[in-house]
Design a protein around this motif. Structure first.
Motif, short mmCIF file in Angstrom:
data_model
loop_
_atom_site.label_atom_id
_atom_site.label_comp_id
_atom_site.label_asym_id
_atom_site.label_seq_id
_atom_site.Cartn_x
_atom_site.Cartn_y
_atom_site.Cartn_z
N LEU A 47 -11.28 4.65 54.73
CA LEU A 47 -9.91 5.09 54.41
C LEU A 47 -8.84 4.24 55.08
O LEU A 47 -7.69 4.24 54.63
CB LEU A 47 -9.72 6.55 54.84
N THR A 58 -6.49 1.96 53.13
CA THR A 58 -7.14 1.23 52.05
C THR A 58 -6.71 1.85 50.72
O THR A 58 -6.04 2.90 50.69
CB THR A 58 -8.67 1.30 52.18
N GLU A 59 -7.10 1.23 49.62
CA GLU A 59 -6.78 1.82 48.31
C GLU A 59 -7.42 3.19 48.17
O GLU A 59 -6.81 4.12 47.63
CB GLU A 59 -7.24 0.88 47.19
N GLN A 60 -8.68 3.32 48.66
CA GLN A 60 -9.33 4.64 48.63
C GLN A 60 -8.56 5.63 49.52
O GLN A 60 -8.41 6.81 49.18
CB GLN A 60 -10.78 4.52 49.12
N LYS A 62 -5.36 5.65 50.15
CA LYS A 62 -4.13 6.07 49.49
C LYS A 62 -4.41 7.18 48.48
O LYS A 62 -3.61 8.12 48.35
CB LYS A 62 -3.48 4.88 48.80
N VAL A 63 -5.52 7.08 47.76
CA VAL A 63 -5.87 8.12 46.78
C VAL A 63 -6.16 9.43 47.50
O VAL A 63 -5.67 10.50 47.10
CB VAL A 63 -7.08 7.67 45.94
N ILE A 64 -6.96 9.37 48.56
CA ILE A 64 -7.29 10.59 49.31
C ILE A 64 -6.04 11.20 49.94
O ILE A 64 -5.87 12.42 49.96
CB ILE A 64 -8.34 10.28 50.39
N SER A 66 -3.02 11.12 48.78
CA SER A 66 -2.25 11.78 47.73
C SER A 66 -2.81 13.17 47.42
O SER A 66 -2.08 14.15 47.31
CB SER A 66 -2.25 10.91 46.46
N VAL A 67 -4.15 13.25 47.31
CA VAL A 67 -4.79 14.53 47.02
C VAL A 67 -4.63 15.48 48.21
O VAL A 67 -4.35 16.67 48.05
CB VAL A 67 -6.28 14.33 46.67
N GLU A 70 -1.32 17.27 48.43
CA GLU A 70 -1.23 18.45 47.57
C GLU A 70 -1.90 19.65 48.23
O GLU A 70 -1.41 20.78 48.15
CB GLU A 70 -1.88 18.16 46.22
#
Length: 285
Positions: A47, A58-60, A62-64, A66-67, A70
């Motif tokens: 991460l 990392t790109e992964q 950033k996705v985690i 964002s989730v 929420e």
């Protein structure tokens, strides 16, 4: 996956460094590092990129992040829902509004509200920044910009019109000799300040203040011309409204809360009180 691990990772994502994340959560740097390492192990993902002076996602990651953000918002909503469900008959409702709206419109009406609703105690904060409802800084907010959070209850309750005002001593002074009172430079982005700047045409600003009431007092002393909400300027007999070619601005006034508060009778009464007070002084266009 441990929620505390995720919370530390979110703090890092918000703050951009482990030291800043540690300061926000009131823990040490090693705890943040250990928690994030544990989260990466539990998810099987890398991460973060850890460099000597900074830590980036990392790109992964950033996705985690964002989730996870929420999920954090849902946790905040659960806290607010629980608070609404547990309110006792004698309740305290916290209101946040801009300093001028709080002092000039809401505060004078609170005595009448308290007489009619003695079991509801109001707490009023006049703040130039937006109170974070999700963090429990206020229950209800009166704002001059429309929030973009789709999870909020948003209601337009008025329109604040502005005008150019000065003491009566400026009535005989030629416009080319006018000088102005304005917000400090950090607030040059706001609507009424932009309008004032458009009027300068080479004329100078003689005084700046972050507080609107301070600007009003300076104008009353004869210092210069000031942009004020009409509910302040028109009610001040020591000031007169000056006519200018440029049309003065207007800003909508918004009532903001979480939808859960509508189910609480006391909060609903307060929201109607605020809407009535604001709409009478600043009728919606």
């Amino acid at each position: 996956m441990d929620w505390q691990d995720l919370n530390c990772f979110l703090a890092l994502a918000r703050k951009g460094s482990m030291s800043a994340a540690a300061k926000e959560l009131n823990v040490d740097h090693a705890t943040i590092s250990r928690r994030i390492t544990a989260l990466e192990a539990s998810l099987g993902l890398r991460l973060t990129e850890r460099l000597p002076r900074q830590t980036s996602l990392t790109e992964q990651g950033k996705v985690i992040a964002s989730v996870a953000n929420e999920m954090n918002r849902i946790a905040d909503r659960i806290h607010i829902q629980a608070k609404a469900l547990s309110l006792s008959p004698a309740v305290s409702i916290r209101i946040s509004a801009s300093p001028a709206v709080a002092a000039q419109l809401i505060a004078p009406a609170i005595a009448g509200f308290t007489q009619n609703h003695p079991d509801i105690a109001l707490s009023l904060a006049g703040a130039s920044h937006h109170a974070q409802l999700s963090k429990g800084e206020a229950d209800i907010a009166v704002r001059l910009t429309r929030p973009d959070d789709p999870g909020l209850l948003i209601r337009r309750i008025g329109t604040m019109h502005f005008g150019l005002y000065a003491s009566h001593s400026w009535q005989e002074i030629p416009p080319e000799n006018w000088v102005f009172i304005a917000y400090e430079r950090s607030l040059e982005h706001i609507t009424q300040q932009n309008w004032l700047e458009s009027l300068l045409e080479g004329r100078r600003i003689i005084f700046r203040a972050s507080d609107l009431m301070a600007q009003q007092q300076a104008a009353r002393s004869g210092l210069g011309l000031v942009t004020l909400p009409c509910f302040m300027g028109d009610a001040d007999s020591s000031l007169l409204k000056l006519t200018v070619e440029s049309r003065p601005p207007a800003r909508d006034i918004w009532l903001v809360a979480y939808p859960e508060l509508r189910r609480d009778p006391s909060a609903a009464v307060v929201m109607e009180f605020l809407a009535d007070v604001i709409s009478k002084a600043c009728p919606p266009d």
